[in-house]
Motif scaffolding. Structure first.
Motif, PDB file in Angstrom:
ATOM      1  N   PRO A 134       0.789  -1.235   0.000  1.00  0.00           N
ATOM      2  CA  PRO A 134       0.000   0.000   0.000  1.00  0.00           C
ATOM      3  C   PRO A 134       0.819   1.281   0.000  1.00  0.00           C
ATOM      4  N   MET A 135       2.018   1.251   0.621  1.00  0.00           N
ATOM      5  CA  MET A 135       2.743   2.507   0.810  1.00  0.00           C
ATOM      6  C   MET A 135       4.096   2.488   0.102  1.00  0.00           C
ATOM      7  N   LEU A 136       4.297   3.377  -0.862  1.00  0.00           N
ATOM      8  CA  LEU A 136       5.624   3.566  -1.459  1.00  0.00           C
ATOM      9  C   LEU A 136       6.209   4.800  -0.767  1.00  0.00           C
ATOM     10  N   HIS A 193      10.574  10.232   9.998  1.00  0.00           N
ATOM     11  CA  HIS A 193      10.493   8.803  10.347  1.00  0.00           C
ATOM     12  C   HIS A 193      10.163   7.940   9.140  1.00  0.00           C
ATOM     13  N   GLY A 194      10.150   8.537   7.960  1.00  0.00           N
ATOM     14  CA  GLY A 194       9.870   7.762   6.747  1.00  0.00           C
ATOM     15  C   GLY A 194       8.395   7.526   6.520  1.00  0.00           C
ATOM     16  N   TYR A 195       7.538   8.299   7.187  1.00  0.00           N
ATOM     17  CA  TYR A 195       6.094   8.182   6.953  1.00  0.00           C
ATOM     18  C   TYR A 195       5.649   9.162   5.873  1.00  0.00           C
ATOM     19  N   ILE A 196       4.663   8.713   5.103  1.00  0.00           N
ATOM     20  CA  ILE A 196       4.130   9.562   4.040  1.00  0.00           C
ATOM     21  C   ILE A 196       3.201  10.611   4.655  1.00  0.00           C
ATOM     22  N   MET A 197       3.399  11.887   4.237  1.00  0.00           N
ATOM     23  CA  MET A 197       2.588  13.006   4.732  1.00  0.00           C
ATOM     24  C   MET A 197       1.752  13.571   3.584  1.00  0.00           C
ATOM     25  N   LEU A 200      -1.734   8.126   5.641  1.00  0.00           N
ATOM     26  CA  LEU A 200      -2.843   7.493   6.368  1.00  0.00           C
ATOM     27  C   LEU A 200      -2.328   6.779   7.621  1.00  0.00           C
ATOM     28  N   GLY A 201      -1.065   7.035   7.965  1.00  0.00           N
ATOM     29  CA  GLY A 201      -0.467   6.371   9.125  1.00  0.00           C
ATOM     30  C   GLY A 201       0.221   5.089   8.715  1.00  0.00           C
ATOM     31  N   ASP A 202       0.342   4.171   9.654  1.00  0.00           N
ATOM     32  CA  ASP A 202       0.985   2.885   9.366  1.00  0.00           C
ATOM     33  C   ASP A 202      -0.068   1.945   8.775  1.00  0.00           C
ATOM     34  N   ALA A 203       0.116   1.593   7.513  1.00  0.00           N
ATOM     35  CA  ALA A 203      -0.914   0.819   6.807  1.00  0.00           C
ATOM     36  C   ALA A 203      -1.152  -0.529   7.488  1.00  0.00           C
ATOM     37  N   GLY A 204      -0.074  -1.195   7.895  1.00  0.00           N
ATOM     38  CA  GLY A 204      -0.227  -2.503   8.555  1.00  0.00           C
ATOM     39  C   GLY A 204      -1.035  -2.382   9.835  1.00  0.00           C
TER      40      GLY A 204
END
Ligand code: URA
Length: 211
Positions: A134-136, A193-197, A200-204
């Motif tokens: 889900p997250m690139l 922290h390498g999160y996409i802004m 949607l947060g941590d997909a897992g």
């Protein structure tokens, strides 16, 4: 710098569902269901150029030539664990697909991927291989996963995600210019922290209700 081959799937149904998924108040059960629905819609687009061949069939009324998917069954590869959220819906649309899994976790200090699991179907060199996650974000996991698939012989690969960060697209495209990316959104940036802004947060965590 490699030119990116990115298909942004801006279908209104996908965008509507994605907005609900992004909302912090959306519970896991709804999040999972929406991801499943979006993966159906994305699979439709990703499979748009599959080759078909004509076969002869008999309808209740007469015989006819009609198209059927050509070649080996395609291969879906989930990057564990969040990839499974996209995988399930895609499998519903292409139930005869073969399935591979790659387990990679991000080292929290370096953000680099560490492989802990790999299981792939045979004859991967003859199958269109669709990698789902889900997250690139940084792109590190996706890059490593595609490296493993190429080592295993995969020749035709597509990458499907829900959200992509510009940094992830650049890194992935530099590493694998031959692999097209399909995404439902390109967000602003990565945070420290390498999160996409805004993301949607941590997909897992959102899929499985963990923290
Ligand atoms: N992985 C996630 O689950 N979320 C992000 O924002 C980045 C990577």
């Amino acid at each position: 710098m490699a030119t990116s081959d990115v298909t942004y799937i801006d279908h209104p149904l996908i965008q509507h569902k994605l907005t609900i998924m992004r909302d912090i108040h959306t519970p896991s059960a709804t999040f999972r269901q929406l991801l499943r629905e979006i993966s159906h819609l994305m699979a439709y687009e990703v499979c748009r150029d599959l080759d078909t061949e004509m076969i002869s069939i008999q309808t209740p009324l007469e015989s006819m030539d009609s198209p059927k998917l050509k070649g080996k069954k395609l291969c879906l590869v989930s990057i564990l664990r969040a990839g499974n959220g996209l995988l399930e819906g895609m499998l519903e649309l292409v139930p005869s697909a073969r399935v591979g899994h790659i387990g990679l976790y991000r080292d929290p200090a370096t953000l680099n991927p560490v492989q802990y699991y790999l299981k792939l179907p045979d004859q991967i060199d003859m199958r269109l291989t669709i990698v789902v996650d889900p997250m690139l974000a940084t792109g590190h996991s996706a890059i490593a996963a595609v490296e493993r698939l190429k080592e295993a012989g995969a020749k035709q690969i597509k990458f499907v995600c829900l959200l992509a960060a510009p940094e992830g697209i650049d890194a992935f495209t530099s590493a694998h210019p031959d692999v097209p990316i399909f995404t439902a959104a390109i967000d602003r940036e990565l945070n420290d922290h390498g999160y996409i802004m805004p993301g949607l947060g941590d997909a897992g965590d959102r899929i499985y209700g963990t923290k």
